[in-house]
Each structure stands twice: as C-alpha cells, then as structure tokens.
Design a protein around this motif. Structure first.
Motif, PDB file in Angstrom:
ATOM      1  N   ASN A   1       0.815  -1.225   0.000  1.00  0.00           N
ATOM      2  CA  ASN A   1       0.000   0.000   0.000  1.00  0.00           C
ATOM      3  C   ASN A   1       0.845   1.269   0.000  1.00  0.00           C
ATOM      4  O   ASN A   1       0.372   2.325  -0.424  1.00  0.00           O
ATOM      5  CB  ASN A   1      -0.942   0.015   1.212  1.00  0.00           C
ATOM      6  CG  ASN A   1      -2.074  -0.988   1.070  1.00  0.00           C
ATOM      7  OD1 ASN A   1      -2.411  -1.382  -0.032  1.00  0.00           O
ATOM      8  ND2 ASN A   1      -2.641  -1.410   2.188  1.00  0.00           N
TER       9      ASN A   1
ATOM     10  N   SER B   1     -12.338   1.364   3.775  1.00  0.00           N
ATOM     11  CA  SER B   1     -11.146   0.506   3.724  1.00  0.00           C
ATOM     12  C   SER B   1     -11.464  -0.866   3.144  1.00  0.00           C
ATOM     13  O   SER B   1     -10.636  -1.438   2.423  1.00  0.00           O
ATOM     14  CB  SER B   1     -10.483   0.396   5.100  1.00  0.00           C
ATOM     15  OG  SER B   1     -11.377  -0.124   6.034  1.00  0.00           O
TER      16      SER B   1
ATOM     17  N   LEU C   1     -11.586  -0.194  -0.648  1.00  0.00           N
ATOM     18  CA  LEU C   1     -10.229  -0.026  -1.192  1.00  0.00           C
ATOM     19  C   LEU C   1      -9.478  -1.350  -1.183  1.00  0.00           C
ATOM     20  O   LEU C   1      -8.792  -1.690  -2.157  1.00  0.00           O
ATOM     21  CB  LEU C   1      -9.444   0.955  -0.318  1.00  0.00           C
ATOM     22  CG  LEU C   1      -9.414   2.402  -0.726  1.00  0.00           C
ATOM     23  CD1 LEU C   1      -8.500   3.176   0.225  1.00  0.00           C
ATOM     24  CD2 LEU C   1      -8.913   2.560  -2.156  1.00  0.00           C
TER      25      LEU C   1
ATOM     26  N   LYS D   1     -10.648  -3.604  -3.998  1.00  0.00           N
ATOM     27  CA  LYS D   1     -10.224  -3.088  -5.313  1.00  0.00           C
ATOM     28  C   LYS D   1      -8.728  -3.293  -5.523  1.00  0.00           C
ATOM     29  O   LYS D   1      -8.287  -3.660  -6.603  1.00  0.00           O
ATOM     30  CB  LYS D   1     -10.605  -1.612  -5.454  1.00  0.00           C
ATOM     31  CG  LYS D   1     -12.103  -1.454  -5.680  1.00  0.00           C
ATOM     32  CD  LYS D   1     -12.542  -0.019  -5.820  1.00  0.00           C
ATOM     33  CE  LYS D   1     -14.026   0.020  -6.206  1.00  0.00           C
ATOM     34  NZ  LYS D   1     -14.633   1.324  -5.997  1.00  0.00           N
ATOM     35  N   ARG D   2      -7.944  -3.054  -4.476  1.00  0.00           N
ATOM     36  CA  ARG D   2      -6.490  -3.236  -4.619  1.00  0.00           C
ATOM     37  C   ARG D   2      -6.136  -4.700  -4.853  1.00  0.00           C
ATOM     38  O   ARG D   2      -5.123  -5.012  -5.476  1.00  0.00           O
ATOM     39  CB  ARG D   2      -5.762  -2.703  -3.382  1.00  0.00           C
ATOM     40  CG  ARG D   2      -5.745  -1.186  -3.399  1.00  0.00           C
ATOM     41  CD  ARG D   2      -4.964  -0.588  -2.256  1.00  0.00           C
ATOM     42  NE  ARG D   2      -5.095   0.863  -2.308  1.00  0.00           N
ATOM     43  CZ  ARG D   2      -4.738   1.682  -1.339  1.00  0.00           C
ATOM     44  NH1 ARG D   2      -4.204   1.216  -0.237  1.00  0.00           N
ATOM     45  NH2 ARG D   2      -4.887   2.982  -1.478  1.00  0.00           N
TER      46      ARG D   2
ATOM     47  N   VAL E   1      -6.691  -0.829   6.137  1.00  0.00           N
ATOM     48  CA  VAL E   1      -6.735  -1.302   4.742  1.00  0.00           C
ATOM     49  C   VAL E   1      -5.924  -2.592   4.623  1.00  0.00           C
ATOM     50  O   VAL E   1      -6.383  -3.591   4.051  1.00  0.00           O
ATOM     51  CB  VAL E   1      -6.196  -0.217   3.773  1.00  0.00           C
ATOM     52  CG1 VAL E   1      -6.293  -0.710   2.328  1.00  0.00           C
ATOM     53  CG2 VAL E   1      -6.955   1.087   3.937  1.00  0.00           C
TER      54      VAL E   1
END
Ligand code: CP
Length: 312
Positions: A29, A58, A61, A64-65, A289
């Motif tokens: 990240n 979070s 995210l 998606k990451r 996250v």
C-alpha cells in the motif's frame, strides 16, 4: 476459517498469520503500484446497515487493490426499506453468486445468522455491541508495529465499554495474546461480570492508566444507549476524557489509540489526538486497509479450495 465473524473463534497462531500477511500489505500500500490480482475473478459485496466511514472505505479499497469486483450496496435505498428482512436480502444477493459478503448491522448476532444462510464467505464489519474483528486486528497490528511485540503489554481500554464491540473484540484478542487488559469507565458503562474475561476493571482513570503501555479511548455510543442514562459531556470529559494530565500517568512511551469516529473534547482532548509523538490514530486507519486485504486474501484461499458444487 470459512468466515471472519469474531475474534472469539480465532487461535493466537491464526491472528499472528493474519498480522504477518497484513504487514506485507502495508508495504504494498505504500508502494506506487498498489495492485495485486489475488481476488481477481471474485465478487465482494459490502452491505452496511449502519453508518461507517473507516470500515466501509477501507473494505472497498482493500477489495479493489486485490482485484475483486466490488459492489457497495446503498442499504438506505434498498428493499430493506420496503420491509424485506435481512435474511431475504441476503438470500437474494446470494443467488447472484458473490464470493465475499462484508456486513455491518446494528443487531448483535445478525451477521452470524446471515452467514448460516449463504454459500459465500462472510466478514463481520461490526454487529451491534457484539464484535468488530477487523478493528481489533488492525489495532493489534498498530500496537505490534509501535511496540515491537503483541504480548506482555499493559493495555488500558477507556470509556463506554458496555456498548462497544471494539472493546469486546480487543479484549478478547489482547487476552488471547497474553497481554494485561484494564478496562476503565464509569460503573454505568461497564458490563456486569466482565472480569470473567480475564480483565481488570477500574472506575478511576488515575488508577487504571498507571504504567499503561497502550491507552485506547472509546467514544460514548449514544445510539446504543436505548434511552438509558447518558452522562453530561462536560462531566464525562473531566472524569474520563484523556488530557495531558491523565496521560502523564501512563508510561512515558505509551501510545494513544482511538478507533474513530472521535468526539474531541468528550473522550479525548484534541491536542492529544493530534500529537504525532503519542497518537497512532492515523496509523490505525492505515493498518485498517492492510488488515482487511489480509483477511480477504486468507478467506479467498479457502474459497478457491472448495469444490464448485459446494458453492453452487
Ligand atoms: N472504527 C470504525 O468502525 O469506524 P467507522 O464506524 O467509521 O467504520
């Protein structure tokens, strides 16, 4: 584990495995390319029946990451408003073959119930005053990184313990990892019999904070007080709000934590919250996250290991 419903079901070695993986996601990240394809082809649905800033953002995210297809349901605009039950809503979404359901609900036990009705993995993003497992895991990662260990620490959890799923998940995790847990708060906001969980109870900040390595502040959760006694904010800050004078009782290198949302001037003085030498509140958000990426990564490994007919 098939689901992540609470800290109660996790063994210490499972907690350590998840935190070790989350550490790797912290590095990812912080890099320029934050993408991994580990959830590629999987569908994540976020269902938040209660307000959220940190947890919902979070999880979105994180998914998606990791390359998942992520859908965040606007529950206020869903058919729940037309009288559909939680279980019928879950069964409806289940028929669309999601792989991961992330659920926050105001009722304790609602996420557990839902997990028994669907084929996919379910993550509890906070249910009533019961559990908030990913919050405790992100808190644990924050403590481990700041203190260099997650055992034999004295952790003071202060405030409205009775209505707090964060307190419950944290005390379970910290106790499993062999830390000394102190709960500090007014008698009206302390659950009866909580000592049975292996914690110490204090009603005076001066006693409970003495020599603490970690000071974790909680807000007054008025939305769960059901018309019961609500203390005056001024009086509450005087007795239980964290200010420089009270923090001086903890160890010189004690860190200050808060899961958010924070009410400055009620449970914590704004200058303490913003003091980068003591406060790790922004680190907690960052760890959120990474921990959620690690949790979904580990659950997805179980999903892929299961035969398709089981998931059908
Ligand atoms: N700590 C926490 O759960 O924050 P949110 O309610 O903003 O998600």
């Amino acid at each position: 584990q098939r689901h992540l419903l609470g800290i109660e079901a996790l063994r210490p070695d499972e907690i350590t495995t998840l935190l070790d993986l989350a550490d790797k996601y912290v590095t990812l990240n912080r890099s320029r390319n934050k993408r991994s394809g580990i959830l590629s082809g999987l569908t994540q649905v976020n269902m938040f029946f209660e307000n959220s800033t940190r947890t919902q953002a979070s999880f979105e995210l994180a998914g998606k990451r990791l390359g998942a297809d992520v859908m965040s349901m606007a529950m206020a605009a869903s058919s729940i408003k037309k009288g559909e039950t939680l279980v019928d809503t879950a069964l409806t979404l289940n028929a669309m073959h999601p792989d991961l359901l992330v659920v926050r609900h105001p009722n304790s036990g609602a996420v557990d119930l839902l997990s028994q009705k669907v084929n996919c993995a379910v993550i509890n993003a906070g249910d009533g005053r019961h559990e908030h497992p990913t919050q405790a895991l992100l808190d644990a990662l924050t403590i481990r990184r700041a203190k260099g260990r997650l055992h034999r620490l004295t952790v003071a959890i202060c405030g409205d313990i009775a209505h707090s799923r964060v307190a419950r998940s944290n005390l379970l995790l910290l106790h499993k990892m062999e830390n000394r847990v102190r709960l500090i708060g007014p008698p009206t906001l302390m659950p009866a019999g909580i000592e049975a969980f292996g914690v110490e109870v204090y009603h005076d900040m001066a006693e409970g904070l003495r020599d603490a390595d970690v000071v974790m502040m909680l807000r007054l959760q008025k939305e769960r007080m059901d018309g019961g006694f609500i203390p005056s904010e001024r009086e509450y800050f005087y007795r239980y709000g964290l200010d420089a004078e009270k923090l001086a009782l903890a160890r010189d290198d004690a860190i200050v934590m808060h899961p958010g949302p924070m009410n400055r001037g009620v449970e914590i003085d704004g200058t303490i919250a913003d003091d980068i030498n003591r406060s790790v509140i922004q680190e907690q958000v960052e760890m959120g996250v990474a921990v959620r990426m690690a949790a979904m990564d580990l659950l997805s490994r179980n999903l892929r290991a299961r035969p398709t007919e089981v998931m059908a």
